[in-house]
Design an enzyme around this catalytic site. Structure first.
Site, short mmCIF file in Angstrom:
data_model
loop_
_atom_site.label_atom_id
_atom_site.label_comp_id
_atom_site.label_asym_id
_atom_site.label_seq_id
_atom_site.Cartn_x
_atom_site.Cartn_y
_atom_site.Cartn_z
N ALA A 80 0.81 -1.22 0.00
CA ALA A 80 0.00 0.00 0.00
C ALA A 80 0.83 1.26 0.00
O ALA A 80 0.60 2.17 -0.77
CB ALA A 80 -0.92 0.00 1.23
N CYS A 81 1.85 1.33 0.86
CA CYS A 81 2.58 2.58 0.99
C CYS A 81 3.88 2.36 1.72
O CYS A 81 3.87 2.00 2.89
CB CYS A 81 1.73 3.62 1.73
SG CYS A 81 2.59 5.14 2.11
N GLY A 82 4.99 2.55 1.05
CA GLY A 82 6.28 2.29 1.65
C GLY A 82 6.63 3.26 2.77
O GLY A 82 7.56 3.02 3.51
N ILE A 83 5.92 4.36 2.90
CA ILE A 83 6.24 5.35 3.93
C ILE A 83 5.51 5.05 5.24
O ILE A 83 5.84 5.61 6.28
CB ILE A 83 5.88 6.76 3.43
CG1 ILE A 83 6.76 7.79 4.14
CG2 ILE A 83 4.43 7.09 3.60
CD1 ILE A 83 6.67 9.17 3.53
#
Length: 254
Positions: A96-99
């Site tokens: 979904a979101c690497g951050i």
């Protein structure tokens, strides 16, 4: 294998029927650098080495292809003199979101300034979605993948990659560009199939991309970063309609 066949029960106009359906495959990939696990990401198998290259470049671990001595799947051996990031900079990621999961946001590497880059004809943008859709082989079969596509300033499609995760698809494109010695991509346009998050803008900025186009909506942080970095940002691309959130000077009506 990028697709998996399953049997489903479909309800249509009150009638229930069993039929075969095709799903996008999602599997984990562990990125190991010099034998040490650096990150684990959920992705669609395929172009794994491009994904690894794009991820490592986007996170600043490498600066050029020559920084990697050997690359096989998710296993990376760095060239002599290239160091791993410290432990606090390791990157647990998912599709979904690497951050997500970080305690702080990375800061832009350059101060806000008006940048150069090509001008884009306004008439080009309505054509992008159709060109991307025509090239999305796995999406056509599954309907379950994101795409990132790299275009020249005049609309020629150079590279398209699909993945269950938006940031994975973009990492694959940047990894491809790194392999082709095209970085920085200062004369190109990036198309993404979903919404635009801060992380996608960060990756685009890192690769030098001056224009980012999305089918979905941008986040407020993504817009702010594009405005600060003078990246042209287009969202809600629907046929002849789209919104320009930043860098409107690059889009010309002639």
């Amino acid at each position: 294998m990028r697709t998996s066949a399953v049997e489903i029960l479909r309800v249509e106009a009150g009638k229930r029927t069993y039929r075969a359906d095709c799903l996008a495959v999602e599997e984990p990939l562990t990125i190991r650098v010099s034998g040490e696990a650096l990150s684990m990401t959920m992705r669609t198998p395929g172009e794994d080495e491009e994904l690894v290259l794009g991820f490592l470049y986007g996170e600043g671990v490498i600066q050029r292809r020559a920084d990697i001595l050997q690359l096989r799947g998710g296993e990376v051996t760095l060239a002599p003199g290239v160091a791993l990031p410290p432990p606090l900079r390791r990157f647990p990621t998912h599709a979904a979101c690497g951050i997500c999961g970080r305690s702080t946001l990375p800061q832009a590497e350059e101060p806000p300034q008006r940048k150069g880059g090509p001008l884009f004809p306004q008439a080009l943008f309505p054509q992008l979605s159709a060109r991307v859709r025509a090239a999305q082989e796995v999406f056509e079969a599954t309907g379950g993948l994101h795409a990132a596509a790299l275009f020249t300033a005049d609309g020629a499609l150079l590279c398209l990659r699909e993945d269950i995760g938006r940031h994975n698809a973009l990492d694959k494109v940047i990894g491809w560009a790194l392999q082709q010695a095209l970085l920085p991509l200062t004369e190109h346009l990036l198309f993404v199939s979903g919404r635009v998050s801060y992380e996608l803008v960060q990756k685009a900025a890192r690769a030098g991309i001056p224009a980012l186009v999305a089918v979905g909506a941008p986040s407020s942080l993504a817009v702010a970063m594009c405005q600060d970095a003078d990246i042209t940002l287009v969202g809600f691309l629907r046929g002849e309609c789209f919104n320009i959130y930043a860098g409107e000077w690059r889009i010309v009506s002639v």
